[in-house]
Enzyme design. Structure first.
Site, PDB file in Angstrom:
ATOM      1  N   ARG A 266      -9.793   1.157   9.025  1.00 58.93           N
ATOM      2  CA  ARG A 266      -9.404  -0.193   9.397  1.00 58.93           C
ATOM      3  C   ARG A 266     -10.502  -0.940  10.129  1.00 58.93           C
ATOM      4  O   ARG A 266     -10.319  -2.082  10.503  1.00 58.93           O
ATOM      5  CB  ARG A 266      -8.167  -0.131  10.293  1.00 58.93           C
ATOM      6  CG  ARG A 266      -6.868  -0.441   9.535  1.00 58.93           C
ATOM      7  CD  ARG A 266      -5.755  -0.348  10.535  1.00 58.93           C
ATOM      8  NE  ARG A 266      -4.594  -1.115  10.269  1.00 58.93           N
ATOM      9  CZ  ARG A 266      -3.494  -0.634   9.685  1.00 58.93           C
ATOM     10  NH1 ARG A 266      -3.453   0.575   9.187  1.00 58.93           N
ATOM     11  NH2 ARG A 266      -2.429  -1.397   9.565  1.00 58.93           N
TER      12      ARG A 266
ATOM     13  N   ARG B 116      -0.960  -8.811  13.464  1.00 57.28           N
ATOM     14  CA  ARG B 116      -1.490  -7.756  12.582  1.00 57.28           C
ATOM     15  C   ARG B 116      -2.358  -8.353  11.487  1.00 57.28           C
ATOM     16  O   ARG B 116      -3.385  -7.785  11.118  1.00 57.28           O
ATOM     17  CB  ARG B 116      -0.331  -6.944  11.979  1.00 57.28           C
ATOM     18  CG  ARG B 116       0.279  -5.976  13.000  1.00 57.28           C
ATOM     19  CD  ARG B 116       1.655  -5.509  12.594  1.00 57.28           C
ATOM     20  NE  ARG B 116       1.659  -4.785  11.352  1.00 57.28           N
ATOM     21  CZ  ARG B 116       2.736  -4.668  10.571  1.00 57.28           C
ATOM     22  NH1 ARG B 116       3.877  -5.227  10.922  1.00 57.28           N
ATOM     23  NH2 ARG B 116       2.670  -3.982   9.469  1.00 57.28           N
TER      24      ARG B 116
ATOM     25  N   LYS C 183       0.826  -1.219   0.000  1.00 54.97           N
ATOM     26  CA  LYS C 183       0.000   0.000   0.000  1.00 54.97           C
ATOM     27  C   LYS C 183       0.853   1.259   0.000  1.00 54.97           C
ATOM     28  O   LYS C 183       0.585   2.199  -0.737  1.00 54.97           O
ATOM     29  CB  LYS C 183      -0.938   0.026   1.221  1.00 54.97           C
ATOM     30  CG  LYS C 183      -1.929  -1.123   1.281  1.00 54.97           C
ATOM     31  CD  LYS C 183      -2.967  -0.924   2.372  1.00 54.97           C
ATOM     32  CE  LYS C 183      -2.433  -0.896   3.789  1.00 54.97           C
ATOM     33  NZ  LYS C 183      -1.872  -2.201   4.245  1.00 54.97           N
TER      34      LYS C 183
HETATM   35  P1  AMP Z   1       0.554   0.437   9.074  1.00 54.97           P
HETATM   36  O1  AMP Z   1       1.818   1.184   8.817  1.00 54.97           O
HETATM   37  O2  AMP Z   1      -0.620   0.975   8.292  1.00 54.97           O
HETATM   38  O3  AMP Z   1       0.704  -1.052   8.899  1.00 54.97           O
HETATM   39  O4  AMP Z   1       0.186   0.676  10.605  1.00 54.97           O
HETATM   40  C1  AMP Z   1       1.041   0.268  11.656  1.00 54.97           C
HETATM   41  C2  AMP Z   1       0.264   0.193  12.965  1.00 54.97           C
HETATM   42  O5  AMP Z   1      -0.271   1.489  13.280  1.00 54.97           O
HETATM   43  C3  AMP Z   1      -0.944  -0.729  12.941  1.00 54.97           C
HETATM   44  O6  AMP Z   1      -0.592  -2.073  13.217  1.00 54.97           O
HETATM   45  C4  AMP Z   1      -1.817  -0.114  14.042  1.00 54.97           C
HETATM   46  O7  AMP Z   1      -1.318  -0.444  15.319  1.00 54.97           O
HETATM   47  C5  AMP Z   1      -1.572   1.374  13.843  1.00 54.97           C
HETATM   48  N1  AMP Z   1      -2.558   1.955  12.891  1.00 54.97           N
HETATM   49  C6  AMP Z   1      -2.295   2.476  11.654  1.00 54.97           C
HETATM   50  N2  AMP Z   1      -3.411   2.922  11.067  1.00 54.97           N
HETATM   51  C7  AMP Z   1      -4.420   2.683  11.953  1.00 54.97           C
HETATM   52  C8  AMP Z   1      -5.828   2.896  11.931  1.00 54.97           C
HETATM   53  N3  AMP Z   1      -6.451   3.442  10.870  1.00 54.97           N
HETATM   54  N4  AMP Z   1      -6.547   2.529  13.025  1.00 54.97           N
HETATM   55  C9  AMP Z   1      -5.952   1.989  14.105  1.00 54.97           C
HETATM   56  N5  AMP Z   1      -4.638   1.742  14.190  1.00 54.97           N
HETATM   57  C10 AMP Z   1      -3.871   2.084  13.123  1.00 54.97           C
END
Ligand code: AMP
Length: 192
Positions: free
Chosen positions: A89, A145, A14
């Site tokens: 999410r 995750r 992404k």
């Molecule tokens: P990502 O870089 O999008 O994989 O996000 C890393 C971590 O940030 C995730 O595993 C969540 O702990 C937190 N996170 C990111 N975006 C969200 C969201 N929209 N809602 C809740 N937690 C988020």
């Protein structure tokens, strides 16, 4: 405005594809993961509160995400549009996003769903871990995750399918191949 959600499990590419999209279509990139990591780096109270959830592979509470995100949407109302990366999410986030965008009179245009097999996800994230240094790119946290994604995020596919906005993109190819599919969809939407 062109408002795109880039949707998919952790490790589907992404972030990488968002970079390609913002370069070509000049959208504002809103990655909630990047925003949270920046807050942690700056040692802000929000960052400190979020860190424990991120390190465990859990979702950060919605209210924290809304504060960070909608501050940025309201500061960029004159942009060509947004790319939402890692957001929404869960169902509440999707519904609140629709409400906010309705207030701004600029709905979601497309939801690009990067479709990648689970086996490939693990491979990609573990490879990324070697360069990212991300505390949540370990085998144990990745497993959590992906589980959280399956339980809370994946159901949104139906939400956007019902809105007629869901576009599956075969995500197993090279970065260039996947981006070519994305371009085709966005250009088609824009009538090019
Ligand atoms: P990502 O870089 O999008 O994989 O996000 C890393 C971590 O940030 C995730 O595993 C969540 O702990 C937190 N996170 C990111 N975006 C969200 C969201 N929209 N809602 C809740 N937690 C988020």
């Amino acid at each position: 405005m062109l408002n795109v959600i880039i949707f998919g499990a952790p490790g589907t590419g992404k972030g990488t594809q968002s970079q390609n999209i913002i370069e070509k279509y000049q959208l504002v990139h809103l990655s909630t993961g990047d925003i949270l990591r920046e807050e942690i780096k700056n040692g802000s109270p929000v960052g400190l509160a979020a860190k424990k959830y991120i390190d465990d592979g859990l979702l950060v509470p919605d209210s924290v995400i809304f504060d960070l995100l909608f501050d940025r949407t309201s500061k960029n109302t004159n942009s060509k549009g947004f790319i939402f990366d890692g957001f929404p999410r869960n169902n509440v986030q999707a519904e609140i996003l629709d409400e906010k965008l309705a207030e701004m009179q600029t709905p979601i245009s497309l939801v690009l769903y990067l479709d990648v097999t689970e086996e490939e996800l693990f491979k990609r994230i573990l490879l990324r871990a070697q360069i990212s240094g991300r505390a949540d790119d370990t085998a144990e946290v990745i497993k959590k995750r992906i589980e959280v994604y399956t339980q809370q995020t994946q159901p949104l596919l139906d939400y956007y399918r019902q809105q007629g906005k869901l576009i599956p993109i075969a995500g197993m190819g090279t970065i260039e191949e996947v981006f070519a599919l994305i371009e085709k969809e966005i250009d088609g939407y824009l009538g090019k």
